[in-house]
Design a protein around this motif. Structure first.
Motif, PDB file in Angstrom:
ATOM      1  N   GLN A  35       0.826  -1.206   0.000  1.00  0.00           N
ATOM      2  CA  GLN A  35       0.000   0.000   0.000  1.00  0.00           C
ATOM      3  C   GLN A  35       0.864   1.261   0.000  1.00  0.00           C
ATOM      4  OE1 GLN A  35      -2.363  -0.668   3.498  1.00  0.00           O
ATOM      5  NE2 GLN A  35      -4.073  -1.503   2.313  1.00  0.00           N
ATOM      6  N   SER A  42       2.402   1.868  -3.420  1.00  0.00           N
ATOM      7  CA  SER A  42       1.494   1.896  -4.572  1.00  0.00           C
ATOM      8  C   SER A  42       1.555   3.199  -5.373  1.00  0.00           C
ATOM      9  CB  SER A  42       0.062   1.623  -4.133  1.00  0.00           C
ATOM     10  OG  SER A  42      -0.420   2.687  -3.331  1.00  0.00           O
ATOM     11  N   GLU A  43       1.932   4.281  -4.753  1.00  0.00           N
ATOM     12  CA  GLU A  43       1.981   5.572  -5.443  1.00  0.00           C
ATOM     13  C   GLU A  43       3.330   5.831  -6.122  1.00  0.00           C
ATOM     14  OE1 GLU A  43      -0.730   7.609  -5.680  1.00  0.00           O
ATOM     15  OE2 GLU A  43      -1.810   5.995  -4.654  1.00  0.00           O
ATOM     16  N   LEU A  44       4.284   4.960  -5.901  1.00  0.00           N
ATOM     17  CA  LEU A  44       5.615   5.162  -6.471  1.00  0.00           C
ATOM     18  C   LEU A  44       5.664   4.708  -7.926  1.00  0.00           C
ATOM     19  CD1 LEU A  44       7.808   3.767  -3.543  1.00  0.00           C
ATOM     20  CD2 LEU A  44       7.305   6.163  -4.051  1.00  0.00           C
ATOM     21  N   PRO A  45       6.579   5.297  -8.696  1.00  0.00           N
ATOM     22  CA  PRO A  45       6.796   4.798 -10.055  1.00  0.00           C
ATOM     23  C   PRO A  45       7.307   3.356 -10.007  1.00  0.00           C
ATOM     24  CG  PRO A  45       7.965   6.877  -9.684  1.00  0.00           C
ATOM     25  CD  PRO A  45       7.412   6.432  -8.372  1.00  0.00           C
ATOM     26  N   ARG A  48       9.261   1.590  -6.934  1.00  0.00           N
ATOM     27  CA  ARG A  48       8.469   0.611  -6.180  1.00  0.00           C
ATOM     28  C   ARG A  48       9.241  -0.702  -6.060  1.00  0.00           C
ATOM     29  NH1 ARG A  48       3.786  -0.805  -9.420  1.00  0.00           N
ATOM     30  NH2 ARG A  48       3.604   1.444  -9.507  1.00  0.00           N
TER      31      ARG A  48
END
Length: 61
Positions: free
Chosen positions: A14, A17-20, A24
């Motif tokens: 979670q 999840s927002e990382l490239p 990630r």
């Protein structure tokens, strides 16, 4: 105890999840690896009844 390791891994998923994708992957390699190592070590210490579901899960190949 095993559920705790899984919970930690899902929490990392979670958080990442927002990382490239490349970042990630790097974060997973760095932060998830120690959790997975601890999980595999823990599995080696589990003693379960021979025909139990837990035994089938920890000896699954």
């Amino acid at each position: 105890m095993g559920k705790n390791y899984c919970d930690q891994l899902f929490k990392l998923k979670q958080v990442f999840s927002e990382l490239p994708p490349k970042e990630r992957k790097q974060q997973r390699l760095e932060q998830a690896a120690p959790i997975l190592e601890a999980f595999w070590s823990w599995l080696e210490t589990v003693s379960a009844l021979k025909n139990s579901k837990l035994n089938k899960a920890v000896t699954y190949e």
